[in-house]
Design a protein around this motif. Structure first.
Motif, PDB file in Angstrom:
ATOM      1  N   UNK A 245       0.828  -1.216   0.000  1.00 15.48           N
ATOM      2  CA  UNK A 245       0.000   0.000   0.000  1.00 15.48           C
ATOM      3  C   UNK A 245       0.856   1.258   0.000  1.00 15.48           C
ATOM      4  N   UNK A 246       1.999   1.198   0.682  1.00 19.62           N
ATOM      5  CA  UNK A 246       2.878   2.366   0.753  1.00 19.62           C
ATOM      6  C   UNK A 246       3.503   2.696  -0.595  1.00 19.62           C
ATOM      7  N   UNK A 247       3.439   1.761  -1.539  1.00 20.83           N
ATOM      8  CA  UNK A 247       3.915   2.066  -2.888  1.00 20.83           C
ATOM      9  C   UNK A 247       2.993   3.052  -3.584  1.00 20.83           C
ATOM     10  N   UNK A 248       1.739   3.163  -3.116  1.00 23.99           N
ATOM     11  CA  UNK A 248       0.756   4.045  -3.731  1.00 23.99           C
ATOM     12  C   UNK A 248       0.312   5.179  -2.823  1.00 23.99           C
ATOM     13  N   UNK A 249       0.387   4.986  -1.520  1.00 24.07           N
ATOM     14  CA  UNK A 249      -0.163   5.949  -0.567  1.00 24.07           C
ATOM     15  C   UNK A 249       0.913   6.441   0.401  1.00 24.07           C
ATOM     16  N   UNK A 250       0.745   7.636   0.965  1.00 17.76           N
ATOM     17  CA  UNK A 250       1.740   8.172   1.900  1.00 17.76           C
ATOM     18  C   UNK A 250       1.684   7.529   3.280  1.00 17.76           C
ATOM     19  N   UNK A 251       0.617   6.763   3.556  1.00 17.28           N
ATOM     20  CA  UNK A 251       0.496   6.128   4.868  1.00 17.28           C
ATOM     21  C   UNK A 251      -0.276   4.823   4.740  1.00 17.28           C
ATOM     22  N   UNK A 252       0.060   3.862   5.579  1.00 16.54           N
ATOM     23  CA  UNK A 252      -0.658   2.594   5.636  1.00 16.54           C
ATOM     24  C   UNK A 252      -0.888   2.225   7.090  1.00 16.54           C
ATOM     25  N   UNK A 253      -1.930   1.428   7.334  1.00 21.00           N
ATOM     26  CA  UNK A 253      -2.263   0.993   8.685  1.00 21.00           C
ATOM     27  C   UNK A 253      -1.984  -0.499   8.814  1.00 21.00           C
ATOM     28  N   UNK A 254      -1.242  -0.853   9.869  1.00 16.86           N
ATOM     29  CA  UNK A 254      -0.939  -2.257  10.137  1.00 16.86           C
ATOM     30  C   UNK A 254      -1.809  -2.728  11.300  1.00 16.86           C
ATOM     31  N   UNK A 255      -2.702  -3.698  11.092  1.00 12.68           N
ATOM     32  CA  UNK A 255      -3.516  -4.207  12.194  1.00 12.68           C
ATOM     33  C   UNK A 255      -2.633  -4.828  13.275  1.00 12.68           C
ATOM     34  N   UNK A 256      -3.016  -4.610  14.531  1.00 15.48           N
ATOM     35  CA  UNK A 256      -2.268  -5.146  15.659  1.00 15.48           C
ATOM     36  C   UNK A 256      -3.066  -6.253  16.346  1.00 15.48           C
ATOM     37  N   UNK A 257      -2.383  -7.181  17.006  1.00 13.95           N
ATOM     38  CA  UNK A 257      -3.085  -8.218  17.758  1.00 13.95           C
ATOM     39  C   UNK A 257      -3.963  -7.600  18.851  1.00 13.95           C
ATOM     40  N   UNK A 258      -5.025  -8.318  19.217  1.00 14.12           N
ATOM     41  CA  UNK A 258      -5.969  -7.757  20.183  1.00 14.12           C
ATOM     42  C   UNK A 258      -5.310  -7.431  21.520  1.00 14.12           C
ATOM     43  N   UNK A 259      -4.288  -8.231  21.905  1.00 11.95           N
ATOM     44  CA  UNK A 259      -3.668  -8.009  23.207  1.00 11.95           C
ATOM     45  C   UNK A 259      -2.732  -6.805  23.219  1.00 11.95           C
ATOM     46  N   UNK A 260      -2.498  -6.204  22.032  1.00  7.84           N
ATOM     47  CA  UNK A 260      -1.623  -5.035  21.968  1.00  7.84           C
ATOM     48  C   UNK A 260      -2.381  -3.744  22.219  1.00  7.84           C
ATOM     49  N   UNK A 261      -3.642  -3.827  22.606  1.00 12.68           N
ATOM     50  CA  UNK A 261      -4.412  -2.612  22.892  1.00 12.68           C
ATOM     51  C   UNK A 261      -3.820  -1.854  24.071  1.00 12.68           C
ATOM     52  N   UNK A 262      -3.980  -0.567  24.033  1.00 14.47           N
ATOM     53  CA  UNK A 262      -3.525   0.255  25.152  1.00 14.47           C
ATOM     54  C   UNK A 262      -4.398  -0.004  26.373  1.00 14.47           C
ATOM     55  N   UNK A 263      -3.873   0.142  27.593  1.00 15.00           N
ATOM     56  CA  UNK A 263      -4.676  -0.049  28.797  1.00 15.00           C
ATOM     57  C   UNK A 263      -5.915   0.822  28.763  1.00 15.00           C
ATOM     58  N   UNK A 264      -7.037   0.257  29.193  1.00 14.94           N
ATOM     59  CA  UNK A 264      -8.274   1.014  29.229  1.00 14.94           C
ATOM     60  C   UNK A 264      -9.056   0.953  27.934  1.00 14.94           C
ATOM     61  N   UNK A 265      -8.496   0.340  26.883  1.00  7.27           N
ATOM     62  CA  UNK A 265      -9.216   0.209  25.628  1.00  7.27           C
ATOM     63  C   UNK A 265     -10.323  -0.830  25.803  1.00  7.27           C
ATOM     64  N   UNK A 266     -11.566  -0.469  25.590  1.00  5.91           N
ATOM     65  CA  UNK A 266     -12.696  -1.349  25.859  1.00  5.91           C
ATOM     66  C   UNK A 266     -13.323  -1.893  24.580  1.00  5.91           C
ATOM     67  N   UNK A 267     -12.540  -1.993  23.504  1.00  7.94           N
ATOM     68  CA  UNK A 267     -13.089  -2.450  22.224  1.00  7.94           C
ATOM     69  C   UNK A 267     -13.074  -3.968  22.095  1.00  7.94           C
ATOM     70  N   UNK A 268     -12.812  -4.671  23.165  1.00 15.54           N
ATOM     71  CA  UNK A 268     -12.794  -6.127  23.117  1.00 15.54           C
ATOM     72  C   UNK A 268     -11.644  -6.641  22.283  1.00 15.54           C
ATOM     73  N   UNK A 269     -11.914  -7.577  21.374  1.00 14.19           N
ATOM     74  CA  UNK A 269     -10.853  -8.171  20.571  1.00 14.19           C
ATOM     75  C   UNK A 269     -10.731  -7.527  19.196  1.00 14.19           C
ATOM     76  N   UNK A 270     -11.377  -6.405  18.973  1.00 13.11           N
ATOM     77  CA  UNK A 270     -11.200  -5.672  17.723  1.00 13.11           C
ATOM     78  C   UNK A 270      -9.782  -5.136  17.665  1.00 13.11           C
ATOM     79  N   UNK A 271      -9.071  -5.448  16.593  1.00  9.62           N
ATOM     80  CA  UNK A 271      -7.656  -5.102  16.560  1.00  9.62           C
ATOM     81  C   UNK A 271      -7.449  -3.624  16.256  1.00  9.62           C
ATOM     82  N   UNK A 272      -6.528  -3.029  16.992  1.00  2.00           N
ATOM     83  CA  UNK A 272      -6.144  -1.660  16.738  1.00  2.00           C
ATOM     84  C   UNK A 272      -5.171  -1.628  15.567  1.00  2.00           C
ATOM     85  N   UNK A 273      -4.944  -0.480  14.987  1.00  2.25           N
ATOM     86  CA  UNK A 273      -4.054  -0.352  13.832  1.00  2.25           C
ATOM     87  C   UNK A 273      -2.936   0.635  14.139  1.00  2.25           C
TER      88      UNK A 273
END
Length: 384
Positions: A245-273
Motif C-alpha cells: 500500500x505504501x507504494x501508492x499511498x503516503x500512509x498505511x495501517x498495520x492491524x495489531x493483535x488484540x492483546x496489543x491494545x492500550x490499557x483502558x481500551x474497551x473495544x474487546x478483541x477488535x484489533x487496533x491499527x
C-alpha cells in the motif's frame, strides 16, 4: 486460438503470459492468471499424500497443508548435487523446476483448449551452460524439449526495443539482480553483466515487522508469541500488505493483535491499527537498498552507457527504489504497471518471434533477430 507462452519462475512467484494469433496476425503479450488472488502464483510445489505434485491454487501452504510437504527455493538450487527430500522422496532441483513449468503449460492448455505453439522460460541471470543443460534434460524427460531458455533480463528488455543498452534492477522476493543488457542492431539481446544481492522484498517486510514489534513492546500479559505461530504469520502478512500500500499511498495501517491494545481500551478483541508513513518506512529500508544501487552503478560504469533503467519485480514498485536509482544513473526509470509480470510478458514476446510472429505494429522482424533463439541444448545465450 493458437498461442505461445512465456513463463518466469522466480524464487518467490511464478508468472505467465501469452501472445495469441488471430488469423495472420499476432497480438501483444497478455498476463494470464495462475494464482487464486493474483495473476502470479507462489513458486511452490506440494507433494500430496498420493505422491501428486500440486502448485498454484492446489497448494494449501497457508491453510490446511502440511508444511513438511512443501518444496520451495528449487530455482536457485539447480546445479546443486544434493537432492531435495520430502516425505522420503528425493528430487533434483531441476526436476522440480521442470515439473512446475509442466504444470503451468498444462493449466494453459486446459484454459485455452489447445496446446501452445512455443514455450519460452526465463532463467536466472548468470546461469551458465551447465545449469541450463541440467534443466533442459529435465524438460526433455517430461516432453518439453522444445522449450527455449533465455536469461530473465533479456526477456524483460524485449519490452523496450532499440539498439541501446539498458540497465536493470530486479527486486524480487528474496534477491535483487542488477544487470546490463546490450541490444546490437538486428541481433538478439545479450546479457553483458549481472550481479545478485541478498536483498529482496522479504527483507523489506522484515524491517517493517521489526518496526511494528518495537512499537508493540513487551506486553506483560502477552498470550501469544510474534516470533512463531499464527500471530507471526498474520503480522508478516499484514506488514507485506502495508508495504504494498505504501507504494501508492503516503500512509498505511498495520492491524495489531488484540492483546496489543492500550490499557483502558474497551473495544474487546477488535484489533487496533498502527499507522506507518512512507517516510518512516523508507528510513527503515534505505540502508538495505543502498548497496544494491551501488552495485548497479558499478556495472554501468564497467560496461556501457545505458538508455534507461528497467525496474522489475513486485518490490520494485517501492518509490524509494526509483528515487535512489534516478539520483545515480542517467536516462529514464522504466516501470510498467505490473513489474512482477514484466519478464513473463517479455518471454511471451520472444516466443512469438520464434513462432514467426511480427512486431506489434504488424511489420516483420528481420530474419537475423531470430538467429539466437534456439533451445538451450544448442547453447543459446549460455554463459559460464
Amino acid at each position: 486460438m493458437p498461442y505461445v507462452l512465456g513463463v518466469d519462475i522466480g524464487d518467490s512467484f511464478t508468472s505467465a503470459a501469452v501472445c495469441r494469433r488471430d488469423g495472420a496476425g499476432w497480438g501483444g503479450a497478455e498476463t494470464v492468471r495462475l494464482g487464486a488472488r493474483s495473476p502470479a502464483a507462489e513458486s511452490l510445489i506440494e507433494l500430496s499424500p498420493t505422491g501428486e505434485l500440486l502448485t498454484g491454487d492446489g497448494v494449501r501452504a497457508d491453510t490446511s497443508g502440511d508444511p513438511g510437504r512443501i518444496l520451495r527455493g528449487f530455482n536457485r538450487r539447480v546445479g546443486d548435487d544434493v537432492p531435495m527430500v520430502v516425505d522420503g522422496r528425493s528430487y533434483r532441483p531441476q526436476e522440480l523446476l521442470a515439473a512446475l513449468l509442466r504444470l503451468v503449460v498444462d493449466r494453459l492448455r486446459e484454459q485455452e483448449g489447445e496446446a501452445c505453439e512455443q514455450v519460452v522460460l526465463a532463467c536466472p541471470a548468470g546461469w551458465g551452460a551447465h545449469r541450463q543443460g541440467l534443466l533442459f534434460e529435465a524438460l526433455r524427460t517430461i516432453g518439453l524439449d522444445g522449450t527455449v531458455l533465455v536469461p530473465g533480463p533479456v526477456a524483460a528488455a524485449e519490452h523496450h526495443p532499440g539498439a541501446h543498452a539498458l540497465a536493470g534492477y530486479d527486486l524480487g522476493g528474496t534477491t535483487c539482480t542488477t544487470f546490463v543488457v546490450g541490444r546490437p542492431a538486428r541481433r538478439p539481446a545479450e546479457l553483458l553483466a549481472c550481479e545478485r544481492h541478498p536483498v529482496g522484498g522479504a527483507d523489506l517486510d522484515d524491517a517493517l515487522v521489526a518496526h511494528v514489534r518495537a512499537a508493540i513492546g513487551k506486553a506483560a500479559d502477552q498470550p501469544e508469541s510474534l516470533d512463531s505461530g499464527p500471530g507471526a504469520v498474520l503480522l508478516r502478512r499484514d506488514c507485506t500488505q502495508a508495504r504494498e500500500r505504501l507504494a501508492e499511498a503516503p500512509e498505511a495501517l498495520v492491524p495489531l493483535p488484540w492483546w496489543a491494545h492500550a490499557p483502558g481500551d474497551l473495544t474487546g478483541e477488535t484489533r487496533r491499527e498502527l499507522p506507518v508513513t512512507r517516510a518512516a518506512f523508507e528510513a527503515l529500508i534505505r540502508p538495505l537498498l543502498l548497496g544494491t544501487v551501488d552495485g548497479l552503478v558499478r556495472l554501468v560504469e564497467d560496461t556501457a552507457d545505458v538508455a534507461g533503467v528497467l525496474l522489475i519485480g513486485g518490490a520494485a514498485r517501492t518509490p524509494l527504489v526509483a528515487e535512489l536509482l534516478a539520483a545515480r544513473l542517467p536516462g529514464p526509470i522504466l516501470l510498467d504497471p505490473d513489474p512482477r509480470s514484466t519478464t513473463a510478458r517479455g518471454a511471451a514476446l520472444l516466443a512469438r518471434r520464434i513462432a514467426g510472429g511480427g512486431r506489434a505494429d504488424g511489420s516483420a522482424w528481420p530474419h537475423e533477430t531470430t538467429a539466437g533463439l534456439t533451445p538451450v541444448a544448442a547453447g543459446a545465450w549460455g554463459r559460464h
